[in-house]
Write an enzyme that holds these catalytic residues in place. Structure first.
Site, PDB file in Angstrom:
ATOM      1  N   HIS A 199      -4.132   5.847   4.891  1.00  0.00           N
ATOM      2  CA  HIS A 199      -1.460   6.566   4.755  1.00  0.00           C
ATOM      3  C   HIS A 199      -1.075   7.835   4.044  1.00  0.00           C
ATOM      4  O   HIS A 199      -1.847   8.216   3.107  1.00  0.00           O
ATOM      5  CB  HIS A 199      -1.320   5.602   3.764  1.00  0.00           C
ATOM      6  CG  HIS A 199      -0.925   4.156   4.533  1.00  0.00           C
ATOM      7  ND1 HIS A 199      -1.399   4.173   5.430  1.00  0.00           N
ATOM      8  CD2 HIS A 199      -0.216   2.426   4.134  1.00  0.00           C
ATOM      9  CE1 HIS A 199      -1.475   2.518   5.906  1.00  0.00           C
ATOM     10  NE2 HIS A 199      -0.493   1.672   4.679  1.00  0.00           N
ATOM     11  N   CYS A 250       0.348  -1.829   0.015  1.00  0.00           N
ATOM     12  CA  CYS A 250      -0.102   0.184  -0.361  1.00  0.00           C
ATOM     13  C   CYS A 250       0.753   1.625   0.066  1.00  0.00           C
ATOM     14  O   CYS A 250       0.365   2.456  -1.102  1.00  0.00           O
ATOM     15  CB  CYS A 250      -0.764   0.068   1.072  1.00  0.00           C
ATOM     16  SG  CYS A 250      -0.704  -0.556   2.981  1.00  0.00           S
TER      17      CYS A 250
HETATM   18  C1  2RA Z   1       1.288  -1.641   6.679  1.00  0.00           C
HETATM   19  N1  2RA Z   1       1.929  -1.632   3.988  1.00  0.00           N
HETATM   20  O1  2RA Z   1       0.565  -0.522   6.829  1.00  0.00           O
HETATM   21  C2  2RA Z   1       1.500  -2.611   5.476  1.00  0.00           C
HETATM   22  C3  2RA Z   1      -0.039  -3.532   5.073  1.00  0.00           C
HETATM   23  N2  2RA Z   1       0.475  -3.794   3.795  1.00  0.00           N
HETATM   24  O2  2RA Z   1       1.262  -2.123   7.972  1.00  0.00           O
END
Ligand code: 2RA
Length: 343
Positions: free
Chosen positions: A240, A127
């Protein structure tokens, strides 16, 4: 007639795959939810109506046109290649199991869909990588990114439904005066930030940080691009964010970079700092497009550098949406809007 199978349909990513398939009107004839004997036979509500969970077998999965794997890397390692073997289904794997295998394309359709070719096992990127590269690809094509420093602000959803639940529950506990606790994360996440995602590597970086380096190098087909990342978990539910500094071969001006980013599919420019408008996880949540803003000339790298900030939904561009877009690409391929102009 397109038959779609999902393994892991009750997890956070599996649920979003169902929602995105439905929302984008992906032309499915039928959707099959596969699970182990423990869940087989249960009836699950989906946007396509109630669905009875089927026992996973390689044979049943091979009868599909597309199989989305939203389960662990070990499951993918055990079964993905057998499902995708000639005569079987196209497998789109959300785990990290195959991402760095040279024979397996690691795909953001708007960037490197063409790398799929005739391959039938396709890896969906991590991600954090997926969200960043949406903004970085147009800039790389036009200005040639040589080096990059990334600091992430990652949501609890990266650790699945359990991570989101732990954040919600421990926040309520903290407000009620209970002592901090944690199980999913390395430390209590409520009212905290944790500079530790995934396991530490011999070089001192975490695996999450190295995924940004390895995967961006692979997606851009630029193995010499230098990328350093610090990955941090913050008490946010599902989007994110990343602060990114790039050093470019060609001189880069913020206004030109913004004009370019405005042309990019999957990217919303949110950059009116004087009106308090910039990317934020609150606004990026549940959105398909990632947001980019705070674009400014780097005072470190001067005319060869830019600072920017991105926010993107971890479960959508970071997982389910990208996976569904890969299937859409296979149904109807298209060229990347941007091509590398800098050698
Ligand atoms: C996280 N990138 O944010 C990882 C999940 N794929 O923990």
């Amino acid at each position: 007639m397109v038959q779609v199978g999902i393994v892991g349909a009750t997890g956070a990513v599996g649920q979003e795959i169902l929602a995105v398939l439905h929302d984008r009107k992906f032309a499915v004839t039928s959707v099959h939810l596969f699970a182990s004997a423990r869940s087989a036979g249960k009836v699950v509500e989906t946007p396509f109506g109630p669905s009875t969970v089927q026992l996973f077998t390689v044979e049943a999965a091979r009868a599909m046109d597309y199989v989305f794997l939203a389960v662990s890397g070990s499951f993918a390692l055990e079964h993905a290649e057998a499902i995708a073997a000639p005569g079987g289904a196209v497998v789109i794997d959300n785990s990290s199991a195959f991402r760095m295998q040279p024979a397996v394309p690691l795909v953001i359709p708007e960037i490197n869909g063409a790398s799929i070719g005739a391959k039938r096992l396709i890896a969906n990127p991590n991600c954090t990588t997926a969200i960043a590269v949406m903004a970085l690809w147009p800039l790389h094509c036009h200005y040639g990114i040589q080096k990059m420093i990334v600091s992430t602000y990652q949501a609890a959803s990266g650790a699945g439904v359990e991570g989101m639940d732990e954040l919600l529950n421990t926040t309520k506990d903290a407000l009620a005066g209970a002592p901090p606790s944690h199980k999913v994360f390395a430390h209590p996440l409520a009212f905290n930030v944790i500079p530790h995602i995934d396991v530490f590597q011999p070089n001192g970086y975490t695996k999450e940080e190295m995924k940004v380096t390895w995967e961006t190098n692979k997606i851009f087909d630029e193995l010499d691009m230098k990328i350093s990342c610090t990955a941090v978990r913050i008490p946010i539910l599902r989007a994110h964010s990343e602060a990114i500094t790039i050093q470019t071969k060609r001189p880069i001006a913020p206004a030109d970079a913004l004009a370019l980013l405005r042309q990019a599919d999957g990217v919303d420019v949110v950059d009116e700092p004087l009106a308090n408008k910039y990317p934020m996880p609150l606004h990026a949540t549940s959105k398909y497009n990632i947001e980019v803003g705070r674009v400014r000339q780097s005072i470190v790298f001067e005319e060869h550098g830019l600072d920017l900030f991105v926010s993107g939904d971890q479960l959508l561009r970071g997982a389910a949406l990208n996976a569904v877009l890969i299937a859409e690409y296979l149904e109807k391929p298209y060229p990347s809007k941007f091509a590398k102009q800098v050698a």
